[in-house]
Write a protein that holds these residues in place. Structure first.
Motif, PDB file in Angstrom:
ATOM      1  N   ARG A 185      48.069   6.321  97.484  1.00 46.83           N
ATOM      2  CA  ARG A 185      48.592   5.276  97.736  1.00 46.83           C
ATOM      3  C   ARG A 185      49.473   4.988  98.753  1.00 46.83           C
ATOM      4  O   ARG A 185      49.081   5.021  99.838  1.00 46.83           O
ATOM      5  N   ILE A 186      50.734   4.618  98.526  1.00 48.97           N
ATOM      6  CA  ILE A 186      51.594   4.453  99.835  1.00 48.97           C
ATOM      7  C   ILE A 186      52.555   5.718  99.712  1.00 48.97           C
ATOM      8  O   ILE A 186      53.122   5.908  98.594  1.00 48.97           O
ATOM      9  N   PRO A 187      52.660   6.672 100.764  1.00 45.44           N
ATOM     10  CA  PRO A 187      53.749   7.783 100.424  1.00 45.44           C
ATOM     11  C   PRO A 187      55.262   7.450 100.020  1.00 45.44           C
ATOM     12  O   PRO A 187      55.443   6.409 100.684  1.00 45.44           O
ATOM     13  N   SER A 188      55.588   8.423  99.470  1.00 44.74           N
ATOM     14  CA  SER A 188      56.883   8.057  98.938  1.00 44.74           C
ATOM     15  C   SER A 188      57.824   7.983 100.193  1.00 44.74           C
ATOM     16  O   SER A 188      59.229   7.574  99.964  1.00 44.74           O
ATOM     17  N   THR A 189      57.623   8.753 101.322  1.00 43.72           N
ATOM     18  CA  THR A 189      58.507   8.772 102.549  1.00 43.72           C
ATOM     19  C   THR A 189      58.194   7.841 103.442  1.00 43.72           C
ATOM     20  O   THR A 189      58.784   7.906 104.369  1.00 43.72           O
ATOM     21  N   PHE A 190      57.278   6.943 103.289  1.00 40.07           N
ATOM     22  CA  PHE A 190      57.020   6.007 104.089  1.00 40.07           C
ATOM     23  C   PHE A 190      57.764   4.906 104.272  1.00 40.07           C
ATOM     24  O   PHE A 190      58.106   4.295 103.161  1.00 40.07           O
ATOM     25  N   LYS A 191      58.361   4.618 105.075  1.00 40.69           N
ATOM     26  CA  LYS A 191      59.368   3.585 105.574  1.00 40.69           C
ATOM     27  C   LYS A 191      58.932   2.190 106.202  1.00 40.69           C
ATOM     28  O   LYS A 191      59.760   1.380 106.522  1.00 40.69           O
ATOM     29  N   GLY A 192      57.943   2.389 106.909  1.00 38.32           N
ATOM     30  CA  GLY A 192      57.592   1.313 107.859  1.00 38.32           C
ATOM     31  C   GLY A 192      57.022   0.118 107.135  1.00 38.32           C
ATOM     32  O   GLY A 192      56.998  -0.027 105.986  1.00 38.32           O
ATOM     33  N   GLU A 193      56.390  -0.871 108.058  1.00 39.02           N
ATOM     34  CA  GLU A 193      55.765  -1.888 107.490  1.00 39.02           C
ATOM     35  C   GLU A 193      54.326  -1.736 107.361  1.00 39.02           C
ATOM     36  O   GLU A 193      53.553  -2.453 106.350  1.00 39.02           O
ATOM     37  N   ARG A 194      53.763  -1.079 108.270  1.00 39.21           N
ATOM     38  CA  ARG A 194      51.953  -0.791 108.258  1.00 39.21           C
ATOM     39  C   ARG A 194      51.862   0.359 108.041  1.00 39.21           C
ATOM     40  O   ARG A 194      52.243   1.419 108.958  1.00 39.21           O
ATOM     41  N   LEU A 195      51.013   0.873 107.379  1.00 41.98           N
ATOM     42  CA  LEU A 195      50.382   2.276 107.256  1.00 41.98           C
ATOM     43  C   LEU A 195      48.914   2.368 107.689  1.00 41.98           C
ATOM     44  O   LEU A 195      48.172   1.884 107.240  1.00 41.98           O
ATOM     45  N   SER A 196      48.645   3.239 108.616  1.00 46.62           N
ATOM     46  CA  SER A 196      47.370   3.555 109.400  1.00 46.62           C
ATOM     47  C   SER A 196      47.003   4.727 108.867  1.00 46.62           C
ATOM     48  O   SER A 196      47.666   5.859 108.894  1.00 46.62           O
ATOM     49  N   ARG A 197      45.586   4.580 108.622  1.00 51.07           N
ATOM     50  CA  ARG A 197      44.779   5.660 107.794  1.00 51.07           C
ATOM     51  C   ARG A 197      43.580   5.971 109.009  1.00 51.07           C
ATOM     52  O   ARG A 197      42.594   6.456 108.563  1.00 51.07           O
ATOM     53  N   PHE A 198      43.669   5.442 110.018  1.00 50.18           N
ATOM     54  CA  PHE A 198      42.573   5.679 110.873  1.00 50.18           C
ATOM     55  C   PHE A 198      42.247   6.856 111.476  1.00 50.18           C
ATOM     56  O   PHE A 198      43.287   7.713 111.806  1.00 50.18           O
ATOM     57  N   GLY A 199      41.208   7.346 111.282  1.00 47.88           N
ATOM     58  CA  GLY A 199      40.813   8.930 111.430  1.00 47.88           C
ATOM     59  C   GLY A 199      40.670   9.719 110.412  1.00 47.88           C
ATOM     60  O   GLY A 199      40.184  10.897 110.635  1.00 47.88           O
ATOM     61  N   PHE A 200      41.021   9.460 109.271  1.00 47.11           N
ATOM     62  CA  PHE A 200      41.360  10.162 108.379  1.00 47.11           C
ATOM     63  C   PHE A 200      39.795   9.820 107.332  1.00 47.11           C
ATOM     64  O   PHE A 200      39.468   8.845 106.702  1.00 47.11           O
ATOM     65  N   ARG A 201      39.031  11.116 107.119  1.00 47.70           N
ATOM     66  CA  ARG A 201      37.661  10.856 106.572  1.00 47.70           C
ATOM     67  C   ARG A 201      37.788  11.377 105.321  1.00 47.70           C
ATOM     68  O   ARG A 201      38.571  12.554 104.826  1.00 47.70           O
ATOM     69  N   THR A 202      37.027  10.592 104.236  1.00 44.09           N
ATOM     70  CA  THR A 202      37.187  10.971 103.020  1.00 44.09           C
ATOM     71  C   THR A 202      35.644  11.005 102.372  1.00 44.09           C
ATOM     72  O   THR A 202      34.798  10.268 103.263  1.00 44.09           O
ATOM     73  N   GLU A 203      35.531  11.431 101.107  1.00 45.71           N
ATOM     74  CA  GLU A 203      34.184  11.321 100.430  1.00 45.71           C
ATOM     75  C   GLU A 203      34.265  10.894  99.222  1.00 45.71           C
ATOM     76  O   GLU A 203      35.180  11.507  98.602  1.00 45.71           O
ATOM     77  N   THR A 204      33.489   9.827  98.582  1.00 51.02           N
ATOM     78  CA  THR A 204      33.802   9.685  97.338  1.00 51.02           C
ATOM     79  C   THR A 204      33.031  10.666  96.330  1.00 51.02           C
ATOM     80  O   THR A 204      31.856  11.262  96.557  1.00 51.02           O
ATOM     81  N   THR A 205      33.910  10.883  95.380  1.00 47.20           N
ATOM     82  CA  THR A 205      33.449  11.630  94.240  1.00 47.20           C
ATOM     83  C   THR A 205      33.321  11.266  92.889  1.00 47.20           C
ATOM     84  O   THR A 205      32.699  10.382  92.931  1.00 47.20           O
TER      85      THR A 205
END
Length: 484
Positions: free
Chosen positions: A383-403
């Motif tokens: 979801r949103i990492p517990s260590t993230f403190k910014g306003e926008r979270l970018s996941r560009f380039g992170f490849r996933t596959e639905t299981t």
């Protein structure tokens, strides 16, 4: 038959033959038994030859407590812990009462002695023990130690708790003692509770005395604690059961943990993470489903008061599904998260999962032959990492596959004093979010509406109580004043 009192000594044939001889008497207890046996022989001898007892002062009791085995094996070798624990005497602790002044000055013992360590490294409750024995030897050969068998063990500790082992037979049938020998004799005996039942008046007076004692003790404890504490705002209990379906490999298990927001807390004994057992899948319809049958509970309590103008955050359950093959290689099958439901009752939630992938054939070959796959270093990245403190979270380039997906069947139970307000609030507000999030605004609106309804009813009652001629006269006067 023999009627035995608490710590009453009944001599066996072996003890009669032993203590009749003065040369066998060494301790004061032996001499006391010697005199009692002589008096008993002058009075006509024993009335019972089969049943005898060992009291708390006999050597048998000390040896029995010292030589207790952990298993039923004849070749058991006592471990180091068993040997050390055997030296701890829990019986007849002669402890002098410690005064309050000395207790405050000796909270810590800087140089403990060996005896102090033996008596204090375990819970040392004084216990008195008594054994009811049976001489099961053949007729004419009584008094042999190999035919002595323990029929019943009775223990009473310093708190007044009575322990009877084995338990009263009741409807279970008689206990059996089978002897080793040519004839293989079998002895049966029963243990019954022959205590006199209390009369209803005595039982009621005893219950009344206990209630008075408990109430006084409760008042004493509340007086020690005081009332300068905030009450618990709410308690939320969850009971889960899990199943997983639609994954590539078999033998699945789920690792999960619960993340609590800042306003929430849990008891010290509550574990917020866990791992299920490995479960093989079975075919249900078109999918392979793993039913873990692994129920686990979560208890969340001691919530801090929420701000009335903000919506409270709710706990999140993070989980990852993994597979384990014959060679003990594990693979990550999917990640997911679940926001715990806010409304009480039964919930069936199916959460789809995904896993990170690498481009190319080499990654899939490595996953198939060697095991292992790309993993998240921080599972809260779902979801949103517990260590993230910014306003926008970018996941560009992170490849996933639905299981596959994981199905949670959970029950939610909520307790709070805020749920016991007026009936109007109970009818209009259903979930705990509504209770805790906008409670003050809703209560103020309802208070205004109820005040308006009360004022309107009073005006109608006042109008109905006025005379009809007065109402008609005032109405005609108003009508005439409006004419030009």
């Amino acid at each position: 038959e023999a009627e035995v009192g608490w710590q009453e000594k009944l001599f066996s044939q072996f003890e009669v033959d032993l203590y009749q001889n003065e040369s066998a008497c060494q301790t004061p207890l032996d001499w006391q038994y010697h005199e009692e046996i002589l008096k008993l022989e002058k009075a006509g001898g024993r009335k019972n030859y089969r049943i005898f007892t060992y009291t708390d002062h006999d050597r048998f009791t000390n040896l029995e407590e010292h030589c207790q085995k952990v298993t039923d094996s004849d070749h058991e070798v006592p471990s180091y812990l068993a040997e050390r624990m055997a030296n701890v005497r829990r019986r007849r602790q002669d402890r002098r009462p410690v005064e309050a002044s000395s207790l405050k000055s000796k909270i810590i013992t800087w140089e403990p002695s060996e005896e102090f360590i033996k008596n204090n490294h375990v819970i040392n409750t004084p216990v008195q023990t008594m054994y009811i024995m049976g001489d099961l030897g053949p007729y004419g050969k009584l008094g042999h130690r190999e035919y002595e068998h323990v029929l019943c063990t009775i223990k009473v500790d310093g708190n007044g708790v009575i322990t009877v082992k084995p338990d009263f037979t009741g409807t279970k049938g008689a206990y059996r003692n089978e002897l080793d020998g040519e004839k293989r004799e079998v002895w049966k005996y029963t243990i019954e509770n022959a205590s006199v039942q209390l009369q209803p008046e005595e039982e009621e007076s005893e219950q009344h005395m206990f209630r008075g004692l408990y109430s006084r003790h409760k008042e004493y404890l509340s007086g020690l604690v005081g009332s300068e504490f905030e009450t618990v705002t709410a308690e939320v209990h969850y009971l889960f059961s899990v199943s997983a379906q639609g994954y590539e490999y078999d033998n699945l298990y789920v690792h999960f943990f619960l993340e609590l927001p800042n306003q929430w807390s849990s008891p010290a004994f509550q574990q917020l993470s866990g791992v299920t057992q490995t479960c093989a899948t079975k075919t249900v319809g078109w999918e392979n489903v793993a039913y873990f049958c692994y129920p686990f509970t979560l208890e969340i309590c001691d919530l801090l008061p929420f701000l009335a103008d903000s919506l409270p955050q709710w706990p999140v359950l993070y989980f990852e599904v993994l597979s384990l093959d014959f060679w003990q290689r594990y693979r990550v099958e999917g990640y997911g998260s679940l926001v715990l439901p806010a409304s009480p009752g039964l919930h069936m939630l199916t959460i789809p999962t995904w896993r990170p992938v690498e481009l190319g054939t080499v990654a899939e070959l490595r996953r198939f032959f060697i095991g292992g796959s790309p993993e998240l270093e921080d599972i809260t990245y779902v979801r949103i990492p517990s260590t993230f403190k910014g306003e926008r979270l970018s996941r560009f380039g992170f490849r996933t596959e639905t299981t596959g997906s994981v199905t949670f069947r959970l029950y939610c139970l909520q307790q709070s004093k805020a749920f016991l307000e007026t009936s109007a609030l109970r009818q209009r507000v259903r979930s705990v979010l509504d209770r805790l999030g906008g409670f003050s605004q809703q209560s103020s609106v309802y208070n205004v509406l109820e005040a308006f309804q009360r004022a309107r009813r009073r005006m109608q009652e006042a109008r109905e109580s006025l005379p009809q001629d007065l109402i008609s006269t005032s109405a005609s006067t108003v009508h005439q004043s409006q004419e030009p």
